[in-house]
Design a protein around this motif. Structure first.
Motif, PDB file in Angstrom:
ATOM      1  N   UNK A   1       0.840  -1.209   0.000  1.00 20.92           N
ATOM      2  CA  UNK A   1       0.000   0.000   0.000  1.00 20.92           C
ATOM      3  C   UNK A   1       0.870   1.252   0.000  1.00 20.92           C
ATOM      4  N   UNK A   2       1.868   1.281   0.874  1.00 23.89           N
ATOM      5  CA  UNK A   2       2.748   2.449   0.961  1.00 23.89           C
ATOM      6  C   UNK A   2       3.534   2.645  -0.333  1.00 23.89           C
ATOM      7  N   UNK A   3       4.078   1.560  -0.878  1.00 28.31           N
ATOM      8  CA  UNK A   3       4.870   1.653  -2.108  1.00 28.31           C
ATOM      9  C   UNK A   3       4.015   2.143  -3.272  1.00 28.31           C
ATOM     10  N   UNK A   4       2.815   1.595  -3.412  1.00 28.49           N
ATOM     11  CA  UNK A   4       1.939   1.974  -4.530  1.00 28.49           C
ATOM     12  C   UNK A   4       1.632   3.462  -4.493  1.00 28.49           C
ATOM     13  N   UNK A   5       1.258   3.973  -3.341  1.00 25.01           N
ATOM     14  CA  UNK A   5       0.909   5.394  -3.263  1.00 25.01           C
ATOM     15  C   UNK A   5       2.142   6.291  -3.371  1.00 25.01           C
ATOM     16  N   UNK A   6       3.289   5.824  -2.903  1.00 29.56           N
ATOM     17  CA  UNK A   6       4.513   6.609  -3.083  1.00 29.56           C
ATOM     18  C   UNK A   6       4.866   6.730  -4.568  1.00 29.56           C
TER      19      UNK A   6
END
Length: 287
Positions: free
Chosen positions: A104-109
């Motif tokens: 989730x964090x990687x995708x939005x970053x």
């Protein structure tokens, strides 16, 4: 000899761990960080920070104090003999579902990276924020997912309490922004909620990757991309979707919090186990 004994006592104090020592450590760290910026950096520079929002301003007001704080953290870790332990392999690993918050964090970053107007921001400003983000990630993750997690585990606490303490103290550090920044109370309270659940996500990243360096890098790529994509947004549907990232992190952390299990036995650190309930989960396990 006296110096060696004193150092031994200093190390023994921290080696035993405890929630109140975690609280003490974070409070002292936060005070030192503020002092570095307000009592050292600001007077030395005489208020010559450059134009607000410029690369020089970012490096001097944001990056420099946190760089000094990183140095203090490393020196402290060396003084108690924890440097290798903090950045070594974790004594407990996680389950497959703990990759969810990482994703989730990687995708939005990545979405944030694609929604920055780089021409408007300028390469120097982007580079300054990325550099500042690296030190912010190092400092805040070393404090909360490093020292706090270690202190809680050394006291024999279950991993759910370890996660709550590391995330709670991480969020508490951001509560001070209501006094040290121009953002209002409402924005600060939302930031505190977000940072709490982001802290849960970073704890799970620590568990599933087994090394503190990965939460550091995830954190380091989060703060600058959120700021840059907000201040220098390209607009459009993708940017609008990226704006939902904070809510996605909150939802992910909230749901996955209830699945955290496990406990690291104190004897993993060479400490006596003491009295634990029979229902305690064995050391270094996850269900």
């Amino acid at each position: 000899m006296g110096e060696a004994v004193a150092k031994s006592g200093w190390k023994r104090f921290w080696d035993r761990g405890g929630w109140w020592k975690a609280l003490l450590f974070v409070a002292v760290y936060y005070g030192v960080y503020l002092a570095l910026g307000n009592l050292i950096v600001a007077p030395l520079l005489g208020g010559s920070f450059g134009e607000e929002g410029s690369a020089q301003y970012i490096l001097l007001t944001t990056a420099l104090p946190i760089v000094l704080a990183c140095i203090v953290l490393v020196v402290f870790a060396i003084s108690i003999g924890w440097l290798k332990e903090l950045f070594g392999r974790q004594p407990i690993r996680g389950s497959w579902w703990m990759w969810i918050p990482v994703a989730v964090v990687v995708v939005f970053n990545v979405i944030h990276l694609f929604t920055i107007d780089y021409e408007k921001a300028g390469a120097d400003v982007v580079g300054s924020w990325l550099l500042a983000g690296l030190f912010i990630g190092f400092a805040e993750e070393t404090v909360t997912r490093g020292f706090v997690v270690n202190l809680m585990r050394r006291a024999g606490h279950r991993e759910i309490l370890v996660a709550l303490a590391s995330a709670g103290l991480f969020a508490a550090m951001h509560l001070g922004n209501v006094f040290t920044s121009t953002q209002g109370l409402t924005a600060t309270l939302f930031q505190v909620v977000y940072t709490f659940f982001f802290g849960i996500c970073m704890y799970l990243a620590l568990r599933v990757t087994g090394n503190l360096i990965w939460p550091i890098l995830l954190h380091a790529s989060t703060d600058p991309t959120i700021f840059l994509s907000t201040e220098y947004s390209t607009g459009g549907p993708l940017a609008a979707f990226g704006g939902l990232g904070n809510f996605a992190v909150i939802f992910t952390g909230l749901v996955l919090l209830f699945f955290i299990r496990g406990r690291v036995a104190k004897d993993a650190y060479g400490l006596p186990e003491g009295m634990f309930a029979a229902a305690d989960i064995p050391a270094s396990t996850e269900r």
